[in-house]
Design an enzyme around this catalytic site. Sequence first.
Site, PDB file in Angstrom:
ATOM      1  N   LYS A  11      36.063  21.543 -99.975  1.00  0.00           N
ATOM      2  CA  LYS A  11      36.575  20.235 -99.758  1.00  0.00           C
ATOM      3  C   LYS A  11      35.805  19.369 -98.796  1.00  0.00           C
ATOM      4  O   LYS A  11      34.703  19.299 -98.043  1.00  0.00           O
ATOM      5  CB  LYS A  11      36.814  21.907 -98.597  1.00  0.00           C
ATOM      6  CG  LYS A  11      37.762  21.118 -97.411  1.00  0.00           C
ATOM      7  CD  LYS A  11      38.764  20.450 -98.451  1.00  0.00           C
ATOM      8  CE  LYS A  11      40.715  20.269 -97.481  1.00  0.00           C
ATOM      9  NZ  LYS A  11      42.283  20.018 -98.428  1.00  0.00           N
ATOM     10  N   THR A  58      39.444  26.215-100.499  1.00  0.00           N
ATOM     11  CA  THR A  58      39.047  25.151 -99.958  1.00  0.00           C
ATOM     12  C   THR A  58      39.846  25.204 -99.047  1.00  0.00           C
ATOM     13  O   THR A  58      39.264  24.818 -97.443  1.00  0.00           O
ATOM     14  CB  THR A  58      39.240  23.879-100.662  1.00  0.00           C
ATOM     15  OG1 THR A  58      40.645  24.048-101.016  1.00  0.00           O
ATOM     16  CG2 THR A  58      38.415  24.257-101.407  1.00  0.00           C
ATOM     17  N   ARG A 177      18.279 -20.291 -94.086  1.00  0.00           N
ATOM     18  CA  ARG A 177      19.096 -19.566 -94.265  1.00  0.00           C
ATOM     19  C   ARG A 177      20.011 -18.680 -93.708  1.00  0.00           C
ATOM     20  O   ARG A 177      19.024 -18.177 -92.817  1.00  0.00           O
ATOM     21  CB  ARG A 177      19.516 -19.248 -96.303  1.00  0.00           C
ATOM     22  CG  ARG A 177      18.550 -17.465 -96.091  1.00  0.00           C
ATOM     23  CD  ARG A 177      18.412 -17.399 -97.183  1.00  0.00           C
ATOM     24  NE  ARG A 177      17.705 -15.861 -96.956  1.00  0.00           N
ATOM     25  CZ  ARG A 177      17.714 -15.357 -98.512  1.00  0.00           C
ATOM     26  NH1 ARG A 177      18.760 -15.315 -99.262  1.00  0.00           N
ATOM     27  NH2 ARG A 177      16.880 -13.548 -98.504  1.00  0.00           N
ATOM     28  N   GLN A 229      13.846  -7.819 -99.077  1.00  0.00           N
ATOM     29  CA  GLN A 229      13.245  -6.358 -99.004  1.00  0.00           C
ATOM     30  C   GLN A 229      11.542  -5.876 -98.399  1.00  0.00           C
ATOM     31  O   GLN A 229      11.526  -4.885 -98.116  1.00  0.00           O
ATOM     32  CB  GLN A 229      12.545  -6.827-100.769  1.00  0.00           C
ATOM     33  CG  GLN A 229      13.064  -6.860-101.961  1.00  0.00           C
ATOM     34  CD  GLN A 229      13.993  -8.135-102.584  1.00  0.00           C
ATOM     35  OE1 GLN A 229      14.476  -8.871-101.381  1.00  0.00           O
ATOM     36  NE2 GLN A 229      13.597  -8.504-103.523  1.00  0.00           N
ATOM     37  N   HIS A 257      26.708 -13.945 -98.551  1.00  0.00           N
ATOM     38  CA  HIS A 257      26.241 -15.269 -98.643  1.00  0.00           C
ATOM     39  C   HIS A 257      26.812 -16.304 -97.710  1.00  0.00           C
ATOM     40  O   HIS A 257      28.574 -15.596 -97.751  1.00  0.00           O
ATOM     41  CB  HIS A 257      25.819 -15.654-100.206  1.00  0.00           C
ATOM     42  CG  HIS A 257      24.885 -15.083-100.785  1.00  0.00           C
ATOM     43  ND1 HIS A 257      23.453 -14.917-100.449  1.00  0.00           N
ATOM     44  CD2 HIS A 257      25.000 -13.579-101.788  1.00  0.00           C
ATOM     45  CE1 HIS A 257      22.556 -14.513-100.771  1.00  0.00           C
ATOM     46  NE2 HIS A 257      23.098 -13.504-102.240  1.00  0.00           N
TER      47      HIS A 257
END
Length: 282
Positions: A11, A58, A177, A229, A257
């Site tokens: 559920k 459920t 950036r 990363q 971006h």
Amino acid sequence: MPELAAAQYGKDNIRVYKVHRDKKTGVQTVVEMTVCVLLQGEIETSYTEADNSVVVATDTMKNTVYIMAKEHPVTPPELFSSIVATHFIETYKHIHSAQVRIVGHRWTRMTVDGQPHPHSFLRDGAETRNVEAVATEGKGISIRSAISGLLVLKSTGSAFHHFIRNEYTSLPETYDRILSTEVACGWTWNTFSSIKDVEDASTKFDEAWITARDITLSTFAKDESASVQNTMYKMCDQILGAVPTVNKVDYSLPNKHYFEIGKSCGCTFPKQWLTEHRPELA
């Protein structure tokens, strides 16, 4: 003759809202969460032979969550999810594994006239605190805690260059950036042998969540990021060092971006930025 390879059911979207009222101070605290329960066990015949005698309805799952929330603390969510999961494998002997997922919704106390209001709150973002607990017969309780939906941005301090370039590459190298992402961070605890072990560790869960969140924000802000990363690796390393009872940390940091208008359309403008949200790794 076909065979049933695996079976799991449950559920989802069980909405729980609980208020704690301090009678002495009049201060109220609220918790809102969405709960999902999934069960595994000796339930194959419900699929292969239409045998509903092995089915925990459920509706029963939903009501069990409500009753458990009434009878037990719902914070920290790691403890509550473990209580609910353990209930199912102890109550129904043919159920051997129960998974309980919790999404905790953010309610922050309002400040009114310079003072914290005793019973008014605001939703100050889409960030959620998530937990997944799995109680398995004979194997203990595994818990993964998580932060999700935490949107962050910094206007400088991020670069991406010296990556592989060939005839398929159009991305220019950049040494400055905007970096923006929606943080999804999870950490997996060492397996708990029993619900008592989870109860004994209950104070550590809030501490770990605060620590993981602080490390995420601090590293994001301070790191001169050479890549997404590398930044997420630094976050993982710090969390593992700060919370020794955690054995694994994972991150998803999809780039949102922002492109400079002058560069993207070939025109000359003052330095402004145009947003384009596309999930990418680097």
